[in-house]
Design a protein around this motif. Structure first.
Motif, PDB file in Angstrom:
ATOM      1  N   GLY A  58       2.852   5.783  -2.604  1.00  0.00           N
ATOM      2  CA  GLY A  58       4.031   6.618  -2.784  1.00  0.00           C
ATOM      3  C   GLY A  58       4.349   6.896  -4.243  1.00  0.00           C
ATOM      4  N   SER A  59       3.893   5.968  -5.132  1.00  0.00           N
ATOM      5  CA  SER A  59       4.212   6.199  -6.535  1.00  0.00           C
ATOM      6  C   SER A  59       3.234   7.215  -7.094  1.00  0.00           C
ATOM      7  N   PRO A  60       3.677   8.056  -7.979  1.00  0.00           N
ATOM      8  CA  PRO A  60       2.784   9.093  -8.518  1.00  0.00           C
ATOM      9  C   PRO A  60       1.632   8.463  -9.285  1.00  0.00           C
ATOM     10  N   LEU A  61       0.405   8.893  -8.967  1.00  0.00           N
ATOM     11  CA  LEU A  61      -0.786   8.328  -9.605  1.00  0.00           C
ATOM     12  C   LEU A  61      -1.012   8.985 -10.958  1.00  0.00           C
ATOM     13  N   ARG A  62      -1.520   8.178 -11.883  1.00  0.00           N
ATOM     14  CA  ARG A  62      -1.939   8.681 -13.194  1.00  0.00           C
ATOM     15  C   ARG A  62      -0.860   9.467 -13.910  1.00  0.00           C
ATOM     16  N   VAL A  63       0.370   8.965 -13.822  1.00  0.00           N
ATOM     17  CA  VAL A  63       1.375   9.532 -14.707  1.00  0.00           C
ATOM     18  C   VAL A  63       1.184   8.878 -16.060  1.00  0.00           C
ATOM     19  N   THR A  64       1.797   9.436 -17.071  1.00  0.00           N
ATOM     20  CA  THR A  64       1.705   8.815 -18.378  1.00  0.00           C
ATOM     21  C   THR A  64       2.548   7.551 -18.374  1.00  0.00           C
ATOM     22  N   GLY A  65       1.966   6.471 -18.837  1.00  0.00           N
ATOM     23  CA  GLY A  65       2.717   5.229 -18.921  1.00  0.00           C
ATOM     24  C   GLY A  65       3.275   5.070 -20.316  1.00  0.00           C
ATOM     25  N   LEU A  66       2.977   3.929 -20.914  1.00  0.00           N
ATOM     26  CA  LEU A  66       3.498   3.668 -22.254  1.00  0.00           C
ATOM     27  C   LEU A  66       2.455   3.936 -23.327  1.00  0.00           C
ATOM     28  N   GLU A  67       1.281   4.518 -22.932  1.00  0.00           N
ATOM     29  CA  GLU A  67       0.214   4.614 -23.933  1.00  0.00           C
ATOM     30  C   GLU A  67       0.605   5.499 -25.106  1.00  0.00           C
ATOM     31  N   ILE A  68       1.424   6.529 -24.847  1.00  0.00           N
ATOM     32  CA  ILE A  68       1.785   7.416 -25.960  1.00  0.00           C
ATOM     33  C   ILE A  68       2.733   6.693 -26.909  1.00  0.00           C
ATOM     34  N   GLY A  88       0.827  -1.210   0.000  1.00  0.00           N
ATOM     35  CA  GLY A  88       0.000   0.000   0.000  1.00  0.00           C
ATOM     36  C   GLY A  88       0.855   1.249   0.000  1.00  0.00           C
ATOM     37  N   VAL A  89       1.899   1.243   0.846  1.00  0.00           N
ATOM     38  CA  VAL A  89       2.783   2.411   0.904  1.00  0.00           C
ATOM     39  C   VAL A  89       3.461   2.610  -0.439  1.00  0.00           C
ATOM     40  N   ALA A  90       3.908   1.492  -1.035  1.00  0.00           N
ATOM     41  CA  ALA A  90       4.602   1.592  -2.321  1.00  0.00           C
ATOM     42  C   ALA A  90       3.678   2.166  -3.381  1.00  0.00           C
ATOM     43  N   ILE A  91       2.389   1.713  -3.366  1.00  0.00           N
ATOM     44  CA  ILE A  91       1.463   2.193  -4.395  1.00  0.00           C
ATOM     45  C   ILE A  91       1.112   3.656  -4.164  1.00  0.00           C
TER      46      ILE A  91
END
Lengths: 322, 97, 97, 87
Positions: free
Chosen positions: A121-131, A116-119
């Motif tokens: 802590g990670s930035p939400l809704r950053v751009t992934g590989l979709e572009i 939970g902390v790891a999730i």
């Protein structure tokens, strides 16, 4: 986002968690299996809500139909041979020392909290590989991004997945011994009419799912799982009876997908291309060829996984006739 | 106008599902429960399918909805029959599993 | 609150329940189902990572990974269930000897 | 319209969850399976309603797979216990 849909999501998420807990804790093994099927149903609904229809299709075909039938078959096997703990009213299992139980619970909580902390802590809704995927789509030969990822951009993963299926059927054929089950009596005229009407139509839907995979949600796994479910009904109701002579064909069909997949990878490699870099203009043909053969392999392998033992007359070894 | 009809049909279908679930929970034995729910889900899904078909924009979607309703109706009827047949056999042999 | 956060929390909870089941329960089939719950929970977390606000398209790479995961988990389940059946047969043979 | 369809989906989900009581309480395996069958049909109905909200054809494909495969577990049960009876 309208208000009822928010409540819908909330209720669905709560239900998924509650059913997961109930499936593990319910006392009756049969209820456990039905709860598990319902769990698959609801998680497919959740995946539809999360805009992942490809995943929802795979879960709908595999999680509800095939897993439920596999579990029922195992439960039936255990019960038919009188396994303690599965009979109604059997003795309770050994009690676990309290220290061990609390250690288990503590360990689980620690892992979940860490995750939970790891999730969080990670930035939400950053751009992934979709572009990156969207930019490469014109080269992929198909219009459905998920199929493009599965069979073009990350085809190695998919090849290995087909190999895993092959490994599973090898394990099952090696491990499963004992007598063949008695052939099932017919399920009656109504079932026969239903089978004659529905099974061919369902097979067409399976092929449609495979075909649609190029531009819409669907693909080899969804189509293969659908066809496997039909194979499973044929097996269950005695419309198809495995025979020792069918083993050679079955083996051929098990490896067909893997061989075709690997062969295409090797054949296109050369002239400075990497192994899954399909030549321009032929990507769609090659992908559909691979998908078609892989679908056949998946359907046959999953059906054989359900059947279990290798269809052969074993002589005098570990027979358990009740 | 059409969307009003669709809304009424979908709402009526949902009511049938509710009725079926209540029957499943409240009726005393297997055969009564079966009676309640085969009718409820057959009719409920057909009504919702009709409503959804009125909202559909393309022929493909209407065909899919028709196929869904046909599959559900066929398998609902067959499964109801198989379960009842199986339960009756079980009663006759005095088995409970 | 958007759907992704709700389902993300649910996925984490399902993963935790599955993990607990896999290590704390005694029955083999339930342990296996615990592992399966773990895989579904992990799938939820991955898919939530792929989710974007509606007009935008979701990230297809995690979707492909989860589909692969579902099929691998099915293969593992089938193999494990065959092992469970065989183990049980062997134990039954031991008991009889 | 959208709020209404959302409400209907919510009602259907509530009905689905109520049906779980029969799955857990049983007592006959037939009753549990029957309840599972109803839950499958309800899920198809929910998908049809959600499709009405969003208009994505993929929802209908998922509903189609549900409608076809909801029966597999039940048929497996009936066929397997017939096998047992035939021995």
């Amino acid at each position: 986002m309208s208000e009822p849909l928010f409540l819908f999501d909330l209720l669905l998420a709560l239900a998924v968690v509650a059913i997961a807990a109930a499936a593990l804790l319910v006392r009756d093994a049969f209820a456990m299996i039905v709860l598990f099927v319902v769990f698959g149903l609801l998680s497919a609904l959740a995946w539809v809500r999360l805009a992942a229809p490809d995943v929802a299709l795979a879960e709908a075909a595999i999680g509800t139909g095939l897993t439920g039938a596999l579990l029922l078959k195992t439960l039936h096997h255990l019960r038919a041979r009188g396994m303690a703990g599965w009979e109604p009213g059997a003795a309770a299992p050994r009690p676990v020392p309290r220290a061990v139980a609390s250690l288990n619970a503590g360990l689980t909580l620690a892992v979940v909290a860490g995750l939970g902390v790891a999730i969080l802590g990670s930035p939400l809704r950053v751009t992934g590989l979709e572009i990156a995927v969207a930019e490469a789509m014109p080269l992929s030969g198909v219009d459905n991004p998920v199929t493009a990822v599965l069979l073009n951009f990350r085809a190695y993963d998919t090849l290995m997945e087909v190999v895993v299926l092959l490994a599973a059927i090898i394990v099952v054929w090696q491990v499963e011994r004992g007598a063949d089950a008695a052939p099932a009596p017919s399920l009656g005229p109504i079932w026969q009419g239903f089978a004659r009407l529905t099974l061919p139509a369902a097979a067409i839907v399976g092929v449609y799912l495979l075909w649609a995979g190029a531009e819409a949600p669907g693909g080899a796994f969804q189509g293969g799982a659908m066809l496997a479910a039909i194979g499973l009904m044929l097996l269950l109701t005695g419309l198809y009876r495995p025979h020792p002579d069918h083993r050679a064909t079955a083996r051929l069909l098990f490896v067909l997908g893997t061989v075709a997949f690997a062969a295409v990878a090797l054949l296109v490699a050369g002239a400075g291309r990497a192994s899954f870099e399909y030549p321009q203009g032929h990507a769609k043909t090659l992908i559909l060829l691979i998908e078609g053969l892989v679908t056949i392999s998946i359907a046959v392998t999953l059906t054989a996984l359900f059947h279990g033992r290798e269809p052969a007359a074993l002589k005098g070894e570990l027979r358990h006739d009740p | 106008m059409i969307s009003m009809v669709a809304m009424v049909l979908i709402g009526a279908g949902a009511l049938f599902f509710l009725a079926g679930t209540i029957g499943l929970l409240r009726f005393p034995d297997l055969h009564c429960q079966l009676h309640a729910l085969t009718k409820a889900d057959g009719l409920g899904l057909t009504l919702i399918g009709l409503g959804a078909a009125l909202l559909a924009g393309s022929v493909g979607d209407i065909a899919r909805i028709a196929l869904i309703c046909a599959f559900a109706a066929l398998s609902g009827a067959t499964c109801g029959h198989l379960i009842a047949r199986h339960a009756r056999r079980g009663d006759a042999e005095g088995r409970d599993v | 609150m958007t759907p992704d956060l709700i389902y993300g929390a649910a996925g984490l909870a399902v993963f935790g329940i599955g993990l607990w089941g896999a290590i704390a329960l005694q029955d083999r089939m339930r342990r296996l189902l615990g592992l399966k719950l773990c895989s579904v929970g992990a799938g939820f977390v991955l898919i939530v990572g792929a989710w974007r606000e509606p007009p935008a398209a979701p990230d297809p790479v995690p979707h492909a990974l989860v589909i692969t995961g579902i099929v691998v988990m099915l293969s593992a389940t089938a193999a494990a269930l065959a092992l469970i059946r065989r183990l049980h047969d062997l134990e039954a043979a031991d008991d009889r000897a | 319209m959208n709020t209404y369809l959302g409400l209907v989906a919510l009602v259907l989900l509530a009905s689905l969850l109520a049906g779980l009581v029969r799955v857990i309480r049983g007592p006959a395996p037939e009753a549990r399976l029957m309840a599972g069958q109803l839950l499958g049909t309800t899920a198809v109905a929910i998908l049809l309603v959600l499709w009405g909200l969003t208009g994505q054809s993929a929802f209908l494909d998922v509903a189609m797979v549900f409608a076809i495969l909801a029966a597999v577990a039940l048929i497996a049960f009936v066929a397997l216990s017939n096998q047992g009876a035939g021995r």
